[in-house]
Write an enzyme that holds these catalytic residues in place. Sequence first.
Site, PDB file in Angstrom:
ATOM      1  N   THR A 107     -17.054  50.520  71.396  1.00  0.00           N
ATOM      2  CA  THR A 107     -18.341  50.679  71.363  1.00  0.00           C
ATOM      3  C   THR A 107     -18.724  49.393  70.521  1.00  0.00           C
ATOM      4  OG1 THR A 107     -18.643  52.682  70.292  1.00  0.00           O
ATOM      5  CG2 THR A 107     -18.871  52.583  72.528  1.00  0.00           C
ATOM      6  N   LYS A 129     -11.988  56.907  69.220  1.00  0.00           N
ATOM      7  CA  LYS A 129     -13.604  55.556  68.902  1.00  0.00           C
ATOM      8  C   LYS A 129     -14.277  56.509  67.613  1.00  0.00           C
ATOM      9  CE  LYS A 129     -16.684  55.067  70.558  1.00  0.00           C
ATOM     10  NZ  LYS A 129     -17.902  54.958  70.656  1.00  0.00           N
ATOM     11  N   THR A 145     -20.907  58.331  68.690  1.00  0.00           N
ATOM     12  CA  THR A 145     -20.073  58.921  69.829  1.00  0.00           C
ATOM     13  C   THR A 145     -18.874  58.942  69.421  1.00  0.00           C
ATOM     14  OG1 THR A 145     -21.018  59.621  71.800  1.00  0.00           O
ATOM     15  CG2 THR A 145     -18.789  59.347  71.561  1.00  0.00           C
ATOM     16  N   GLU A 177     -19.224  50.453  58.340  1.00  0.00           N
ATOM     17  CA  GLU A 177     -19.479  49.090  58.327  1.00  0.00           C
ATOM     18  C   GLU A 177     -20.260  48.368  56.578  1.00  0.00           C
ATOM     19  OE1 GLU A 177     -23.696  46.134  58.323  1.00  0.00           O
ATOM     20  OE2 GLU A 177     -23.878  48.081  59.398  1.00  0.00           O
ATOM     21  N   ASN A 202     -29.292  51.572  44.159  1.00  0.00           N
ATOM     22  CA  ASN A 202     -28.273  52.941  43.102  1.00  0.00           C
ATOM     23  C   ASN A 202     -27.289  52.406  42.989  1.00  0.00           C
ATOM     24  OD1 ASN A 202     -30.221  55.256  43.363  1.00  0.00           O
ATOM     25  ND2 ASN A 202     -30.149  54.314  45.349  1.00  0.00           N
TER      26      ASN A 202
END
Lengths: 406, 406
Positions: free
Chosen positions: B151, B177, B188, B275, B401
């Site tokens: 995805t 995935k 998912t 990411e 942070n």
Amino acid sequence: MQNNEQFSIVYPKGFKAAGIHSKIKKKKKDLALIYSDAPCTASGTFTKNLVKAAPVIVSEENIKNQIRAIIINSGNANACTGEIGMANAWMMVEGTAKVLNISGDEVLVASTGVIGQQLPIDNIMAGIEDIVEELGSDKDNGIDAAEAIMTTDTFRKQFATEFTYEGKEIRIGAICKGSGMIHPNMATLLGFVTTDAAIDKELLDEIVVEGVNKSFNSITVDGDTSTNDMVIVLANGASGVNRIKDKDDDLYHIFKEKLIEILKKMAKSIVVDGEGATKFIEVRIKGAKNDDDAIKAGKAVATSSLVKTAAFGEDANWGRILAAVGYSGIEFNPYETNIYIGSSKGELLVCEMGMGLEFDEDFAKKILSEKEIYYLVEMEEGKGDAVIYTCDLSYDYVKINGSYRS
Amino acid sequence: MQNNEQFSIVYPKGFKAAGIHSKIKKKKKDLALIYSDAPCTASGTFTKNLVKAAPVIVSEENIKNQIRAIIINSGNANACTGEIGMANAWMMVEGTAKVLNISGDEVLVASTGVIGQQLPIDNIMAGIEDIVEELGSDKDNGIDAAEAIMTTDTFRKQFATEFTYEGKEIRIGAICKGSGMIHPNMATLLGFVTTDAAIDKELLDEIVVEGVNKSFNSITVDGDTSTNDMVIVLANGASGVNRIKDKDDDLYHIFKEKLIEILKKMAKSIVVDGEGATKFIEVRIKGAKNDDDAIKAGKAVATSSLVKTAAFGEDANWGRILAAVGYSGIEFNPYETNIYIGSSKGELLVCEMGMGLEFDEDFAKKILSEKEIYYLVEMEEGKGDAVIYTCDLSYDYVKINGSYRS
């Protein structure tokens, strides 16, 4: 009075405050003092983390007494600092008592900052000598104190309100620090409330517990509870109004409502101070088996990064909301569950009985484009309700997820 | 063979695969088929979310049987789609059975994508007619299938390994995935493993449960478990090696080790696909009261945004680790707890008996500068151990942070 909020904790009669730089931080203000002319009824809630910072342990001890002062430092949490840390927290208490010429029993202490490093106690003790000279009830004193407790907060958090009862004005003021974003800055939440109402300790304790549950305990800070979290309320009676001794007293109810209103505002300011947060979100759960289940479900939705990114993307991706309830650990029937989205622009049913509806995407977008939005999850299990406050996740977090559905 | 991983699920003998674009997504591949020449022993684990997608319900039903094929679509999760969704999932199963000339009982189905929208079932049924023509055992077939289940994954995830037993080669291949970042893309996780080993179902079931616990269930994906999560293992026996029927069998142990190794690699690839993630982190817990407590503590540390931002900042801010264990809900004595940081550059004790140590900050920085690091928390409560896998939080999350302590 133009903006009583700027007076914050010195807005109620009989309170003074100060905030200075005592060389804990490199440059910024890092030491705050709150002082009451008269002894205060004091109530507080403290972190439930098993690892408690020294000032938490000390203040939990002293809050049983009437309180005259709170000394607060930022820049160092005095947590995981062993016997030396405990001794330093007591030194802050005793040092403050000495310069104010009051008893050590009457002083609370709070710290926020990095964990596991010893306080620069010499700087702080010198600071305590200095700060007492700065005490005052001016607007600047309130602002200084609000600034001195900040760590990485992006704005200072100060509040005030008043109401009249039998011709006399009662005031409430407050400052707090913390960030409600997915990564709570420094992971510490401190809140201090002052009022010139007079109230018995048992009654104040009850109000504070209920109020903190409905405010600070209803915001999601990513599950992190800090070693140093603390919310304190001081009531000195300087308004001259009758002492609240009974729940049958009208004043009890008015005062309670106003105090909880302030606590909610404080909590909300912490949610809003999320890095890059663009939206304030209320997650409303209705019809759970009981309130505990409602809170669990609400927290699962409110802490879901997927829900939060969808909020940022103004995407009515209700499936993520239902999925979060699904893994929250509560029992419920998804096929008896409705989900609404709402804001000042209107309300829209997007999922009925667990299934997606055809809905007007433009209207959904319009609703979600507001700064303040809500998600309402309606189950058929019982009478459990909850409202949880959170914020969205900002663009940088969100590039991938936020606009996923389109 | 240069890179057997590219063959992935077609690497074991007797398997074919394909991946095509069937117009669920706008452009990218969105339909995958895995096919075995012979019936397979099949085991799987499925999402524990109360809200289960239709393909999960269908595959949980069929996995009791011997399996010949798995049909997988991306771009639409077929979750919260009611009776129509169930009918569509069964149509995918029956349609696949028909084009392959096998029984519907022998087909599993998986979906991943947006929740609450009905599948474009006509496109998918047409796609199923087309995809059967593409089935093959070439490298490209493995790659196509790996791509078709993606995805928002940033890279395709494919694996293969082999070992020799009594002169015969046994192969294992896999695709998966998902993203292990704080916001799991689409929430998912799908994983498919093929092997040409032969094994009894009860034994495979046991291995798969243990293996998934040590791999996928040990990665933190922000608490979100999806409506569609599924990990499937198919064993077709085409290697010609003896059937594994007994735990006393040497082959059982070798196979189990290799299979769990692959599952761990798959799980790790999902963590790494966060990411902006820059580090792979192992959180190791030792000496908890029991394994459950160790897992709880490990997950609290691994999901703490504060811990993850400190990892990104390469800052040995162990206080955040101790605080996370403190709110994890387990019972332990902080003053009998040690914390180490480590990597291939060495190991360093940073907190002894709950208190900060003076340590060499340069050495700490060097340890934490590695791509793969670990945190070891050592308690004195009992024999409970756990290892949890996670990643750091990238710079954009972290401005405030990450470098807090300095």
